[in-house]
Design an enzyme around this catalytic site. Structure first.
Site, PDB file in Angstrom:
ATOM      1  N   GLU A   1       0.643  -1.345  -0.020  1.00  0.00           N
ATOM      2  CA  GLU A   1       0.113  -0.041  -0.083  1.00  0.00           C
ATOM      3  C   GLU A   1       1.089   1.429   0.130  1.00  0.00           C
ATOM      4  O   GLU A   1       0.138   2.200  -0.534  1.00  0.00           O
ATOM      5  CB  GLU A   1      -0.649   0.056   1.148  1.00  0.00           C
ATOM      6  CG  GLU A   1      -1.776   0.613   1.008  1.00  0.00           C
ATOM      7  CD  GLU A   1      -3.255   1.053   1.558  1.00  0.00           C
ATOM      8  OE1 GLU A   1      -4.411  -0.013   1.925  1.00  0.00           O
ATOM      9  OE2 GLU A   1      -3.002   0.672   3.126  1.00  0.00           O
TER      10      GLU A   1
ATOM     11  N   GLU B   1       1.749   1.555  -3.396  1.00  0.00           N
ATOM     12  CA  GLU B   1       0.539   2.352  -4.317  1.00  0.00           C
ATOM     13  C   GLU B   1       0.576   3.272  -3.970  1.00  0.00           C
ATOM     14  O   GLU B   1       0.114   4.591  -4.901  1.00  0.00           O
ATOM     15  CB  GLU B   1      -0.470   1.441  -3.529  1.00  0.00           C
ATOM     16  CG  GLU B   1      -1.587   1.456  -4.382  1.00  0.00           C
ATOM     17  CD  GLU B   1      -2.805   0.568  -4.153  1.00  0.00           C
ATOM     18  OE1 GLU B   1      -2.520   0.504  -3.112  1.00  0.00           O
ATOM     19  OE2 GLU B   1      -3.704   0.213  -4.791  1.00  0.00           O
TER      20      GLU B   1
ATOM     21  N   CYS C   1      -8.678  -2.261   3.792  1.00  0.00           N
ATOM     22  CA  CYS C   1      -8.342  -3.221   5.197  1.00  0.00           C
ATOM     23  C   CYS C   1     -10.131  -3.534   5.208  1.00  0.00           C
ATOM     24  O   CYS C   1      -9.706  -5.069   6.473  1.00  0.00           O
ATOM     25  CB  CYS C   1      -7.396  -2.627   6.757  1.00  0.00           C
ATOM     26  SG  CYS C   1      -5.714  -2.456   5.319  1.00  0.00           S
TER      27      CYS C   1
ATOM     28  N   SER D   1      -7.367   1.447  -2.160  1.00  0.00           N
ATOM     29  CA  SER D   1      -6.582   0.837  -2.678  1.00  0.00           C
ATOM     30  C   SER D   1      -6.565  -0.417  -3.379  1.00  0.00           C
ATOM     31  O   SER D   1      -7.834  -1.052  -3.023  1.00  0.00           O
ATOM     32  CB  SER D   1      -5.987   0.465  -1.368  1.00  0.00           C
ATOM     33  OG  SER D   1      -5.138  -0.249  -1.239  1.00  0.00           O
TER      34      SER D   1
ATOM     35  N   LYS E   1     -15.887  -9.536   8.175  1.00  0.00           N
ATOM     36  CA  LYS E   1     -14.871 -10.532   7.071  1.00  0.00           C
ATOM     37  C   LYS E   1     -15.430 -12.555   6.950  1.00  0.00           C
ATOM     38  O   LYS E   1     -14.664 -12.288   6.002  1.00  0.00           O
ATOM     39  CB  LYS E   1     -13.670 -10.536   8.561  1.00  0.00           C
ATOM     40  CG  LYS E   1     -12.625  -9.855   8.878  1.00  0.00           C
ATOM     41  CD  LYS E   1     -11.323  -9.891   7.599  1.00  0.00           C
ATOM     42  CE  LYS E   1     -10.949  -7.948   8.266  1.00  0.00           C
ATOM     43  NZ  LYS E   1     -10.212  -7.818   7.166  1.00  0.00           N
TER      44      LYS E   1
ATOM     45  N   GLU F   1     -16.155 -10.661   3.861  1.00  0.00           N
ATOM     46  CA  GLU F   1     -15.273 -10.686   2.947  1.00  0.00           C
ATOM     47  C   GLU F   1     -14.668 -11.832   2.490  1.00  0.00           C
ATOM     48  O   GLU F   1     -14.430 -12.182   0.763  1.00  0.00           O
ATOM     49  CB  GLU F   1     -13.886 -10.019   3.584  1.00  0.00           C
ATOM     50  CG  GLU F   1     -13.374  -9.436   2.578  1.00  0.00           C
ATOM     51  CD  GLU F   1     -11.775  -8.682   3.205  1.00  0.00           C
ATOM     52  OE1 GLU F   1     -11.129  -9.366   4.312  1.00  0.00           O
ATOM     53  OE2 GLU F   1     -11.482  -8.179   2.874  1.00  0.00           O
TER      54      GLU F   1
ATOM     55  N   GLU G   1     -14.253 -12.624  -5.261  1.00  0.00           N
ATOM     56  CA  GLU G   1     -12.376 -11.592  -6.156  1.00  0.00           C
ATOM     57  C   GLU G   1     -12.017 -12.450  -4.462  1.00  0.00           C
ATOM     58  O   GLU G   1      -9.934 -12.737  -5.239  1.00  0.00           O
ATOM     59  CB  GLU G   1     -12.693 -10.559  -5.839  1.00  0.00           C
ATOM     60  CG  GLU G   1     -14.150  -9.739  -5.875  1.00  0.00           C
ATOM     61  CD  GLU G   1     -14.814  -9.013  -6.142  1.00  0.00           C
ATOM     62  OE1 GLU G   1     -14.784 -10.766  -4.609  1.00  0.00           O
ATOM     63  OE2 GLU G   1     -16.033  -8.610  -6.271  1.00  0.00           O
TER      64      GLU G   1
ATOM     65  N   CYS H   1     -10.812  -1.999  14.693  1.00  0.00           N
ATOM     66  CA  CYS H   1     -11.289  -2.891  14.471  1.00  0.00           C
ATOM     67  C   CYS H   1     -11.033  -3.283  16.617  1.00  0.00           C
ATOM     68  O   CYS H   1     -11.569  -4.386  16.532  1.00  0.00           O
ATOM     69  CB  CYS H   1      -9.764  -3.932  14.270  1.00  0.00           C
ATOM     70  SG  CYS H   1      -9.599  -3.692  12.589  1.00  0.00           S
TER      71      CYS H   1
END
Lengths: 155, 574
Positions: free
Chosen positions: B279, B282, B299, B319, B358, B361, B366, B503
């Protein structure tokens, strides 16, 4: 978006959430009911989450979420009709048409609504189908009445 | 000017404008509440917090009543406790009687109140709710029969998250909390953050449980079962085992996970270091090319889904890095599998996350490679605590162990990912080195730390001056993103975390946590950063080896294949 809904929303150009109920009333006035699409469009227009629009709309008995049937049955559940057995009448209609209150039969022919007193207590128990009053309804006469509308549709 | 009120015959000082409840709590008097959420505007709808106002001879809701000079209050008079008891009895009258089988058994607020108010018999019989469970979401399950309509979930979803995918619908005895058109949560705009679960007093909102799959894998001899845990986990569970809140028990966790039967134990903070490598490069690339700025972190899977639904025009700014969970998953089923000579079909990869999103996710299309998920199952912190108990492990009696290499070594930069501002700070540390060739003299960026919803700073890196913003709580993110959309261009990098505090305050954390507990966890993460020596991701020895042996260089071909992804506009009911 539905044309009618769009035309109505154009009139409420810079409206905020205060206008939600008048907008919903106006759309239902023209369309006869409120679809998911219509509610979503209203939410977008007023910058309101559609869950909130749905919450408000379902709070009020005046809003319908299924199109009215060709024949719209109103069952009076006022005091006089209640005393003379309107609860049984309502149950019989539900059973016969296999729908619940505020629903429409799959063929689109009949829809069912409960109304409070419609002011014809002398005719109790009374039902109103598309503006025609049917007086002193019994479970037997009810079947004939509903069937007569079915015949009317077939002709 | 201060005012004085009389509470149970004792004088108490109060500030003007303060609520009665606040005054009581500050003076050590607990009054039960249900609909109330600290830090939010009171609604006074559940009436649980009533107290007796002697002057008006009325029961008033202490959460919403403002203290007035000369007020005389009784907090636990027979009239008050009887009123509260009746409220609980009414709530219980239509509640399912399945406490023994409920996921919240033992930490249910309604159960707690029934006990506190001495409800020992069913005096009021009500008709039970008959409503279907909404099992459609891969993260969150709703059981409306257990819902007591306190409205906390509705408020958090709208006011903290700015999502508002649920609201009250219908009315009177038919009132329910529902999504628009009573559709499943899966087609709603729900971002799976789980903050609704955190505030739910009963078992009406819970996460989707992944126990069965994990237990099957653990007993299957053909499977190599690996586990990774997020940076926030090890500072969030000590109190669940009767230890001091907020302390870091990573070592004990490693040992416990091995005792449960996991073959390899990895630290997601390693993958956080890896994320920073990708990142920060990037960020530098985008600044050099002056393209798709500000760069926004990816994230947080709740934020990513929010962006796909609510701000798709900003997707090019996000990102392309996968989250640390998914990076670890991808490396485990490629590099690690190759190293250990295990086929990836035989690896069952589990993660422990402070997060319900999560779970969503991990099953995104993907995030699979040729039909195989990079992460097979996700446990929330809550579930992990239950898992440890299920396997009969006494956390007090085991010796600390270290995590396994190659995904077990982390720097403190990876560890502070668990707190809001941590990702930005870690990224800047490495970006500074990449751009100047020198290390920062002062690694700490105090302006980006702490519990505040929005934090900003400007930093000089060599000749470059960049603007950095950190937001937590998606409603706060919306405000900042509105400014960006309106043309604000002095910000180069934005870290967005959906949950308050980052988190450590995630929707998968133990319920009934308060702001104090979250702050302790944040402190603990920064204490680790203060005391350990490797504070920058680019100095993680295992990350260096991973690039040398396998990935090549950050943003290289292999990285792109394994560590990067893309996001698409998502059509949901908004």
């Amino acid at each position: 978006m539905n044309d009618t809904t769009e035309q109505i929303l154009v009139k409420y150009k810079n409206a905020d959430r205060d206008s939600l109920i008048p907008i919903l009333q106006e759309i239902q006035e023209v369309e006869g009911w409120l679809s998911e699409k219509m509610l979503t469009s209203v939410g977008r227009h007023l910058d309101m989450p559609v869950s909130k629009v749905y919450g408000v709309a379902t709070f009020y008995n005046q809003f319908r979420f299924q199109p009215k049937g060709r024949f719209h049955i109103q069952v009076c559940r006022g005091t006089a009709c209640h005393v003379l057995g309107s609860a049984t009448v309502l149950e019989e209609i539900k059973k016969h048409l296999k729908i619940d209150v505020d629903e429409t039969t799959k063929d689109g022919l009949f829809s069912l609504e409960i109304v409070a007193c419609i002011g014809t207590c002398g005719l109790a128990p009374v039902i109103n189908i598309n503006g025609n009053f049917h007086a002193r309804v019994t479970t037997d006469s009810l079947r004939d009445i509903i069937e007569s509308y079915r015949v009317q549709n077939n002709n | 000017m201060n005012i004085t009120i009389d509470v149970n015959g004792t004088k108490m000082e109060a500030k003007k404008g303060e609520t009665v409840l606040n005054v009581l709590n500050d003076n050590g008097i607990q009054v039960p509440t249900l609909c109330h959420i600290k830090s939010m505007f009171p609604t006074g709808s559940c009436r649980m917090c009533v107290v007796e106002d002697i002057i008006s001879d009325k029961l008033i809701t202490s959460c919403s009543a403002v203290a007035e000079d000369g007020m005389k209050i009784l907090t636990h008079s027979p009239r008050v406790t009887e009123a509260r008891k009746v409220i609980v009895e009414l709530l219980l009258s239509n509640h399912p009687d399945d406490c023994l089988y409920c996921v919240r058994n033992g930490n249910c607020e309604l159960q707690g109140l029934a006990e506190e108010l001495c409800v020992t018999e069913r005096r009021i019989q009500g008709r039970k709710n008959k409503l279907p469970i909404d099992n459609s979401s891969v993260s969150i399950m709703r059981d409306p029969e257990k819902c007591i309509l306190c409205g906390r979930c509705v408020r958090v979803c709208e006011e903290v998250m700015g999502v508002a995918c649920i609201d009250f619908s219908k009315r009177g005895s038919r009132t329910v909390v529902s999504t628009a058109f009573d559709k499943g949560m899966n087609t709603s705009s729900c971002v799976n953050c789980g903050q609704c679960i955190m505030v739910c007093p009963t078992g009406a909102l819970t996460e989707q449980n992944h126990f069965t799959g994990i237990r099957e894998a653990l007993t299957d001899p053909s499977k190599t079962v690996v586990v990774q845990y997020a940076p926030a986990i090890s500072v969030s569970i000590a109190e669940e085992f009767g230890m001091e809140p907020g302390i870091d028990i990573a070592g004990i966790m490693n040992a416990a996970l091995r005792k449960i039967g996991f073959d390899y134990v990895f630290d997601t903070s390693f993958a956080a270091d890896l994320t920073i490598m990708e990142e920060s490069n990037e960020l530098i690339k985008r600044i050099n090319e002056n393209r798709n700025l500000p760069l926004i972190t990816s994230c947080c899977p709740a934020w990513v889904k929010y962006a796909e639904e609510f701000v798709p025009e900003l997707l090019p700014n996000i990102s392309t890095c996968k989250s640390p969970q998914q990076m670890a998953g991808a490396i485990i089923k490629s590099y690690f599998a190759k190293q250990k000579n295990i086929s990836k079909e035989d690896i069952y990869s589990v993660s422990i996350m402070p997060c319900t999103a999560k779970k969503f996710e991990a099953q995104r299309e993907e995030m699979t490679n040729k039909g195989i998920s990079d992460v097979d199952a996700v446990l929330t912190t809550r579930e992990f605590v239950k898992f440890v108990k299920l396997f009969g492990i006494n956390m007090h009696e085991i010796e600390s162990e270290t995590a396994d290499s190659p995904l077990g070594i982390r720097t403190t930069a990876g560890k502070i990912f668990g707190a809001s501002g941590g990702v930005a700070e870690a990224a800047i540390r490495t970006a500074y080195y990449m751009l100047t060739g020198d290390e920062l003299v002062q690694f700490k960026i105090p302006e980006l730390r702490g519990f505040k919803g929005q934090k900003e700073t400007r930093l000089k890196i060599g000749d470059l001056e960049i603007g950095v913003a950190v937001v937590n709580g998606l409603a706060n993110a919306k405000k900042l993103l509105d400014e960006i959309k309106a043309g604000r261009d002095d910000i180069h990098f934005i870290e967005i975390m959906a949950c308050p505090g980052g988190c450590v305050g995630g929707g998968g954390q133990p319920v009934n946590m308060d702001e104090k507990a979250v702050k302790e966890r944040i402190k603990s993460l920064y204490r680790i950063d203060d005391t350990e020596s490797i504070k920058v991701s680019h100095k993680n020895p295992d990350v260096i080896i991973l690039y040398n042996e396998f990935l090549g260089k950050p943003l290289g071909k292999k990285s792109h294949e394994l560590l990067h992804t893309g996001f698409k506009k998502r059509e949901v009911i908004i």
